[in-house]
Design a protein around this motif. Structure first.
Motif, PDB file in Angstrom:
ATOM      1  N   THR A 103       0.835  -1.197   0.000  1.00 46.93           N
ATOM      2  CA  THR A 103       0.000   0.000   0.000  1.00 46.93           C
ATOM      3  C   THR A 103       0.871   1.249   0.000  1.00 46.93           C
ATOM      4  O   THR A 103       1.812   1.354   0.775  1.00 46.93           O
ATOM      5  CB  THR A 103      -0.950  -0.005   1.222  1.00 46.93           C
ATOM      6  N   GLY A 136      -2.547   5.527  -0.277  1.00 47.65           N
ATOM      7  CA  GLY A 136      -3.481   4.569   0.322  1.00 47.65           C
ATOM      8  C   GLY A 136      -3.476   4.644   1.841  1.00 47.65           C
ATOM      9  O   GLY A 136      -4.529   4.615   2.480  1.00 47.65           O
ATOM     10  N   ILE A 158      -6.704   5.673   4.273  1.00 49.76           N
ATOM     11  CA  ILE A 158      -7.169   4.823   5.375  1.00 49.76           C
ATOM     12  C   ILE A 158      -6.997   5.542   6.712  1.00 49.76           C
ATOM     13  O   ILE A 158      -7.926   5.609   7.522  1.00 49.76           O
ATOM     14  CB  ILE A 158      -6.412   3.477   5.394  1.00 49.76           C
ATOM     15  N   ASP A 204      -4.714   0.266  -3.889  1.00 48.05           N
ATOM     16  CA  ASP A 204      -4.834   1.041  -2.654  1.00 48.05           C
ATOM     17  C   ASP A 204      -6.292   1.225  -2.249  1.00 48.05           C
ATOM     18  O   ASP A 204      -6.646   1.071  -1.071  1.00 48.05           O
ATOM     19  CB  ASP A 204      -4.185   2.419  -2.810  1.00 48.05           C
ATOM     20  N   SER A 251      -8.184  -0.276   1.070  1.00 45.19           N
ATOM     21  CA  SER A 251      -8.881   0.593   2.007  1.00 45.19           C
ATOM     22  C   SER A 251     -10.267   0.058   2.356  1.00 45.19           C
ATOM     23  O   SER A 251     -10.627  -0.044   3.531  1.00 45.19           O
ATOM     24  CB  SER A 251      -8.989   2.012   1.441  1.00 45.19           C
ATOM     25  N   ASN A 311     -11.638  -1.710   5.926  1.00 43.76           N
ATOM     26  CA  ASN A 311     -12.811  -1.195   6.625  1.00 43.76           C
ATOM     27  C   ASN A 311     -13.938  -2.220   6.744  1.00 43.76           C
ATOM     28  O   ASN A 311     -14.561  -2.346   7.796  1.00 43.76           O
ATOM     29  CB  ASN A 311     -13.298   0.061   5.914  1.00 43.76           C
ATOM     30  N   ARG A 367     -15.772   8.600   2.777  1.00 45.15           N
ATOM     31  CA  ARG A 367     -14.664   7.671   2.544  1.00 45.15           C
ATOM     32  C   ARG A 367     -14.817   6.956   1.209  1.00 45.15           C
ATOM     33  O   ARG A 367     -13.858   6.820   0.449  1.00 45.15           O
ATOM     34  CB  ARG A 367     -14.582   6.662   3.688  1.00 45.15           C
ATOM     35  N   GLU A 385     -12.276   6.822  -1.927  1.00 46.14           N
ATOM     36  CA  GLU A 385     -11.776   5.559  -2.477  1.00 46.14           C
ATOM     37  C   GLU A 385     -12.089   5.466  -3.973  1.00 46.14           C
ATOM     38  O   GLU A 385     -11.232   5.056  -4.765  1.00 46.14           O
ATOM     39  CB  GLU A 385     -12.388   4.373  -1.720  1.00 46.14           C
TER      40      GLU A 385
END
Length: 174
Positions: free
Chosen positions: A32, A36, A40, A108, A112, A116, A160, A164
């Motif tokens: 990563t 990335g 995160i 990446d 992420s 999560n 988020r 992403e």
């Protein structure tokens, strides 16, 4: 004597400092990229004391949920835990989403969301199927679908997932 509430403080830590430790001491253990890690880390934030996340899971550091002890964690402990968690997410992406062949921004972003949501939730997802088929654009547009915790849309997850998606779409081949 009046009733006094116990005042508790939560010790926060610097995501940037933890990223610095990871890139200095552990960069050979993870793929990563800094981008990335920043995505995160900034989405998760960094907290030294154990707390319950919105899903009710005991968490510490930068989103770490495994074997959390009731204590205050140091930067080095947080960095080590985070690297182990990132490696777990990367292994899932590599195994179930053709991760070894993904362009860096796509990888990446996939790491992420896997970090999560967990591998069990992602490995059979439409997103991972698209990644396996090389349809990166379609995979990138799957991110916004993953915006709920316990069935409730969370503004933090909406934000988020947009970040992403944008990171995923930043790959020039899309």
């Amino acid at each position: 004597m009046r009733n006094m509430k116990k005042i508790t403080t939560t010790a926060i830590c610097s995501v940037s400092a933890i990223i610095g430790i990871v890139l200095t001491n552990y960069s050979d253990e993870i793929r990563t990229s800094r981008a990335g890690l920043e995505l995160i880390g900034n989405a998760e934030s960094c907290i030294r004391d154990p707390y319950n996340c919105p899903a009710g899971v005991l968490t510490v550091g930068i989103g770490s949920t495994g074997n959390v002890e009731q204590k205050r964690y140091t930067d080095e402990e947080i960095a080590r835990r985070w690297v182990d968690d990132i490696k777990t997410a990367e292994q899932c992406v590599n195994r179930y989403a053709n991760g070894f062949h993904l362009p860096q921004p796509v990888f990446d972003a996939a790491v992420s969301i896997t970090f999560n949501c967990g591998c069990a939730n992602m490995r059979t997802s439409t997103m991972f199927k698209c990644l396996n088929n090389g349809d990166y654009r379609a995979a990138c547009y799957e991110f916004p679908r993953w915006n709920k915790s316990n069935g409730i849309v969370l503004n933090g997850l909406v934000k988020r997932r947009e970040q992403e998606k944008l990171l995923c779409l930043s790959f020039q081949g899309i």
